[in-house]
Motif scaffolding. Sequence first.
Motif, PDB file in Angstrom:
ATOM      1  N   TYR A   1       5.309   9.577 -24.775  1.00  0.00           N
ATOM      2  CA  TYR A   1       5.092   8.377 -23.972  1.00  0.00           C
ATOM      3  C   TYR A   1       6.068   7.291 -24.410  1.00  0.00           C
ATOM      4  O   TYR A   1       6.732   7.402 -25.450  1.00  0.00           O
ATOM      5  N   VAL A   2       6.121   6.229 -23.623  1.00  0.00           N
ATOM      6  CA  VAL A   2       7.031   5.115 -23.908  1.00  0.00           C
ATOM      7  C   VAL A   2       6.199   3.858 -24.122  1.00  0.00           C
ATOM      8  O   VAL A   2       5.319   3.521 -23.309  1.00  0.00           O
ATOM      9  N   LYS A   3       6.506   3.168 -25.207  1.00  0.00           N
ATOM     10  CA  LYS A   3       5.847   1.907 -25.518  1.00  0.00           C
ATOM     11  C   LYS A   3       6.821   0.767 -25.259  1.00  0.00           C
ATOM     12  O   LYS A   3       7.916   0.730 -25.833  1.00  0.00           O
ATOM     13  N   VAL A   4       6.431  -0.146 -24.360  1.00  0.00           N
ATOM     14  CA  VAL A   4       7.273  -1.286 -23.984  1.00  0.00           C
ATOM     15  C   VAL A   4       6.693  -2.537 -24.630  1.00  0.00           C
ATOM     16  O   VAL A   4       5.520  -2.883 -24.385  1.00  0.00           O
ATOM     17  N   SER A   5       7.521  -3.232 -25.433  1.00  0.00           N
ATOM     18  CA  SER A   5       7.041  -4.404 -26.184  1.00  0.00           C
ATOM     19  C   SER A   5       7.901  -5.614 -25.872  1.00  0.00           C
ATOM     20  O   SER A   5       9.136  -5.530 -25.881  1.00  0.00           O
ATOM     21  N   LEU A   6       7.220  -6.742 -25.625  1.00  0.00           N
ATOM     22  CA  LEU A   6       7.909  -8.024 -25.463  1.00  0.00           C
ATOM     23  C   LEU A   6       7.908  -8.723 -26.811  1.00  0.00           C
ATOM     24  O   LEU A   6       6.836  -8.951 -27.406  1.00  0.00           O
ATOM     25  N   MET A   7       9.123  -9.070 -27.292  1.00  0.00           N
ATOM     26  CA  MET A   7       9.269  -9.632 -28.628  1.00  0.00           C
ATOM     27  C   MET A   7       9.822 -11.050 -28.566  1.00  0.00           C
ATOM     28  O   MET A   7      10.565 -11.416 -27.650  1.00  0.00           O
ATOM     29  N   SER A   8       9.435 -11.844 -29.578  1.00  0.00           N
ATOM     30  CA  SER A   8      10.030 -13.155 -29.811  1.00  0.00           C
ATOM     31  C   SER A   8      10.513 -13.159 -31.254  1.00  0.00           C
ATOM     32  O   SER A   8       9.686 -13.201 -32.178  1.00  0.00           O
ATOM     33  N   HIS A   9      11.849 -13.066 -31.413  1.00  0.00           N
ATOM     34  CA  HIS A   9      12.416 -12.812 -32.739  1.00  0.00           C
ATOM     35  C   HIS A   9      11.835 -11.489 -33.258  1.00  0.00           C
ATOM     36  O   HIS A   9      11.949 -10.474 -32.596  1.00  0.00           O
ATOM     37  N   GLN A  10      11.185 -11.469 -34.365  1.00  0.00           N
ATOM     38  CA  GLN A  10      10.573 -10.244 -34.890  1.00  0.00           C
ATOM     39  C   GLN A  10       9.072 -10.187 -34.617  1.00  0.00           C
ATOM     40  O   GLN A  10       8.396  -9.256 -35.069  1.00  0.00           O
TER      41      GLN A  10
ATOM     42  N   LEU B   1      13.601 -17.294 -22.259  1.00  0.00           N
ATOM     43  CA  LEU B   1      14.335 -16.029 -22.204  1.00  0.00           C
ATOM     44  C   LEU B   1      15.388 -15.897 -23.297  1.00  0.00           C
ATOM     45  O   LEU B   1      15.747 -14.782 -23.681  1.00  0.00           O
ATOM     46  N   ASP B   2      15.916 -17.021 -23.800  1.00  0.00           N
ATOM     47  CA  ASP B   2      16.932 -16.942 -24.855  1.00  0.00           C
ATOM     48  C   ASP B   2      16.366 -16.425 -26.178  1.00  0.00           C
ATOM     49  O   ASP B   2      17.118 -16.006 -27.066  1.00  0.00           O
ATOM     50  N   THR B   3      15.044 -16.467 -26.324  1.00  0.00           N
ATOM     51  CA  THR B   3      14.419 -16.009 -27.575  1.00  0.00           C
ATOM     52  C   THR B   3      13.548 -14.775 -27.358  1.00  0.00           C
ATOM     53  O   THR B   3      12.831 -14.362 -28.270  1.00  0.00           O
ATOM     54  N   ARG B   4      13.584 -14.197 -26.171  1.00  0.00           N
ATOM     55  CA  ARG B   4      12.770 -13.018 -25.863  1.00  0.00           C
ATOM     56  C   ARG B   4      13.649 -11.774 -25.813  1.00  0.00           C
ATOM     57  O   ARG B   4      14.833 -11.834 -25.465  1.00  0.00           O
ATOM     58  N   SER B   5      13.058 -10.633 -26.130  1.00  0.00           N
ATOM     59  CA  SER B   5      13.730  -9.346 -26.004  1.00  0.00           C
ATOM     60  C   SER B   5      12.698  -8.288 -25.668  1.00  0.00           C
ATOM     61  O   SER B   5      11.491  -8.494 -25.852  1.00  0.00           O
ATOM     62  N   LEU B   6      13.189  -7.148 -25.163  1.00  0.00           N
ATOM     63  CA  LEU B   6      12.310  -6.026 -24.833  1.00  0.00           C
ATOM     64  C   LEU B   6      12.670  -4.833 -25.704  1.00  0.00           C
ATOM     65  O   LEU B   6      13.845  -4.471 -25.830  1.00  0.00           O
ATOM     66  N   SER B   7      11.668  -4.232 -26.302  1.00  0.00           N
ATOM     67  CA  SER B   7      11.856  -3.032 -27.111  1.00  0.00           C
ATOM     68  C   SER B   7      11.160  -1.872 -26.413  1.00  0.00           C
ATOM     69  O   SER B   7       9.964  -1.951 -26.096  1.00  0.00           O
ATOM     70  N   LEU B   8      11.901  -0.786 -26.152  1.00  0.00           N
ATOM     71  CA  LEU B   8      11.338   0.407 -25.542  1.00  0.00           C
ATOM     72  C   LEU B   8      11.427   1.543 -26.557  1.00  0.00           C
ATOM     73  O   LEU B   8      12.533   1.957 -26.943  1.00  0.00           O
ATOM     74  N   SER B   9      10.284   2.020 -26.997  1.00  0.00           N
ATOM     75  CA  SER B   9      10.206   3.073 -28.012  1.00  0.00           C
ATOM     76  C   SER B   9       9.638   4.330 -27.371  1.00  0.00           C
ATOM     77  O   SER B   9       8.597   4.284 -26.700  1.00  0.00           O
ATOM     78  N   VAL B  10      10.331   5.460 -27.584  1.00  0.00           N
ATOM     79  CA  VAL B  10       9.850   6.755 -27.102  1.00  0.00           C
ATOM     80  C   VAL B  10       9.134   7.430 -28.265  1.00  0.00           C
ATOM     81  O   VAL B  10       9.742   7.681 -29.318  1.00  0.00           O
ATOM     82  N   LEU B  11       7.851   7.730 -28.078  1.00  0.00           N
ATOM     83  CA  LEU B  11       7.006   8.233 -29.159  1.00  0.00           C
ATOM     84  C   LEU B  11       6.414   9.594 -28.798  1.00  0.00           C
ATOM     85  O   LEU B  11       6.108   9.860 -27.627  1.00  0.00           O
ATOM     86  N   GLN B  12       6.258  10.435 -29.805  1.00  0.00           N
ATOM     87  CA  GLN B  12       5.630  11.744 -29.636  1.00  0.00           C
ATOM     88  C   GLN B  12       4.389  11.807 -30.514  1.00  0.00           C
ATOM     89  O   GLN B  12       4.436  11.506 -31.702  1.00  0.00           O
TER      90      GLN B  12
ATOM     91  N   VAL C   1      16.705  -1.653 -27.579  1.00  0.00           N
ATOM     92  CA  VAL C   1      16.342  -3.064 -27.403  1.00  0.00           C
ATOM     93  C   VAL C   1      17.317  -3.698 -26.424  1.00  0.00           C
ATOM     94  O   VAL C   1      18.540  -3.563 -26.580  1.00  0.00           O
ATOM     95  N   VAL C   2      16.771  -4.372 -25.413  1.00  0.00           N
ATOM     96  CA  VAL C   2      17.596  -5.144 -24.481  1.00  0.00           C
ATOM     97  C   VAL C   2      17.177  -6.602 -24.577  1.00  0.00           C
ATOM     98  O   VAL C   2      16.000  -6.915 -24.771  1.00  0.00           O
ATOM     99  N   GLY C   3      18.160  -7.493 -24.451  1.00  0.00           N
ATOM    100  CA  GLY C   3      17.852  -8.908 -24.567  1.00  0.00           C
ATOM    101  C   GLY C   3      19.110  -9.736 -24.602  1.00  0.00           C
ATOM    102  O   GLY C   3      20.211  -9.245 -24.335  1.00  0.00           O
ATOM    103  N   PRO C   4      19.000 -11.016 -24.961  1.00  0.00           N
ATOM    104  CA  PRO C   4      20.152 -11.920 -24.991  1.00  0.00           C
ATOM    105  C   PRO C   4      21.058 -11.646 -26.185  1.00  0.00           C
ATOM    106  O   PRO C   4      20.802 -10.748 -26.993  1.00  0.00           O
ATOM    107  N   PHE C   5      22.096 -12.440 -26.298  1.00  0.00           N
ATOM    108  CA  PHE C   5      23.125 -12.227 -27.319  1.00  0.00           C
ATOM    109  C   PHE C   5      22.563 -12.342 -28.732  1.00  0.00           C
ATOM    110  O   PHE C   5      23.131 -11.779 -29.670  1.00  0.00           O
ATOM    111  N   MET C   6      21.467 -13.034 -28.901  1.00  0.00           N
ATOM    112  CA  MET C   6      20.866 -13.193 -30.225  1.00  0.00           C
ATOM    113  C   MET C   6      20.458 -11.849 -30.817  1.00  0.00           C
ATOM    114  O   MET C   6      20.475 -11.652 -32.039  1.00  0.00           O
ATOM    115  N   TYR C   7      20.112 -10.882 -29.935  1.00  0.00           N
ATOM    116  CA  TYR C   7      19.569  -9.613 -30.411  1.00  0.00           C
ATOM    117  C   TYR C   7      20.432  -8.393 -30.082  1.00  0.00           C
ATOM    118  O   TYR C   7      20.301  -7.362 -30.756  1.00  0.00           O
ATOM    119  N   THR C   8      21.243  -8.447 -29.057  1.00  0.00           N
ATOM    120  CA  THR C   8      21.901  -7.234 -28.566  1.00  0.00           C
ATOM    121  C   THR C   8      23.382  -7.453 -28.322  1.00  0.00           C
ATOM    122  O   THR C   8      23.880  -8.576 -28.289  1.00  0.00           O
TER     123      THR C   8
END
Length: 413
Positions: free
Chosen positions: A311-320, A352-363, A377-384
Amino acid sequence: CTGQAAAVAGGVTGGILLFVLLGIIAYLLWKKLCCLLSYEQLSSPVKTTNAICQAQATSEIQLKNTSRSRSVPFILPPRLQRQDWVDLLHEEHVQEHSDPSRIPTRSSFHSLAGAYAVGTINPELYDFPEEESERDFPEGSIGRLWFSLEYNQETEKLQVSLIKARKLQPPADSCSPLVKIYLLPDERSCFQTKTKCKTLNPQFDEDFVFQVSSKMLLHRTLKFLVYHVDKQKKHHLLGQVLFPLKNEALTGDNKLVLWRDLEKENLEPPSECGHIQFSLSYNNSLGLLTVVVLRARGLKLQEQSHAASVYVKVSLMSHQKLIKSKKTAAVVGSPNPVYNETFSFKAEQTELDTRSLSLSVLQSIKGEKTHLLGRVVVGPFMYTRGRELEHWNEMLSKPKELVKRWHALCHSM
């Protein structure tokens, strides 16, 4: 006696002034008459015009019947009257000799009634020869880009002049290209040319300036992305050029004119962990960030078993810090699972400048610990950087539109 003398003097003065005035008027009238007489009336202007039309018709017939290049009629305007002129096509005398001193200083070129065709000009004699780079294209070429570089050490400015592109390969019948220019590794901003409508050989001639120190110059890479813009204003990538500046000497304030062939973008970068495809969309009026998890492929499962579910876990992050996470349904026993599930997260535009999305594929396997197969991880220049940053920026530039891409998975982020 004094009054009579004054009256006589006044009369004499008035007479002299009147005589001078009449003389000036007479001189002006004489000059005007001379100018009018300097134009000679043509005996048969209609006949002359017909001769021109016949000459043009004859040239067109010769063009159709022969393989010679098209010639351009050489037209003599009526103001040239220094000698006799003869229509070379019909050998007819068309104008009498006149006194050169009576040539008018002005004449109208809005009408060809008084003009004569005295010969033809071959345009091929005045063509500039093509450079070898203009005609020597390798097999399978998708286009070529010309640009120039100039670096000013005093101001620490790199001037990039985009000159032209040739033989672009559009996805449809027509092509309306534009070019985006990046100075890597900085992908937060770019320069963009004007769109050239309906051409496979656009001429840009536009200049762009990057501020970069001389110490960092050799560590930078220019990236040119050539797009086709369709009627719906969507951008379709035609090709790219990557040009590392360390390969060229730009320290002598010299201007380099260069060309490079376009290369296809690697849509699926290699990865040992597999790939995941998803779409991003942002609705700025509702403040909603939407993720559509589509599919994954090439996953390296820990155990090939019917009990293993992915399955895939989608997480909305702010910094860490984790704000919220959601999961897809589990797909059992497949290294190429398909999901097609949509998730939405609340995110204001100012966040949005401090948000990022993490998509993890887990078994997960019953009775065992969950294994991480890969993460992106997709997001602004701060993270990606790279493709993940491009995907995020494209989402922001196309509000309310789903932007779909493949991404490579990796273990450590």
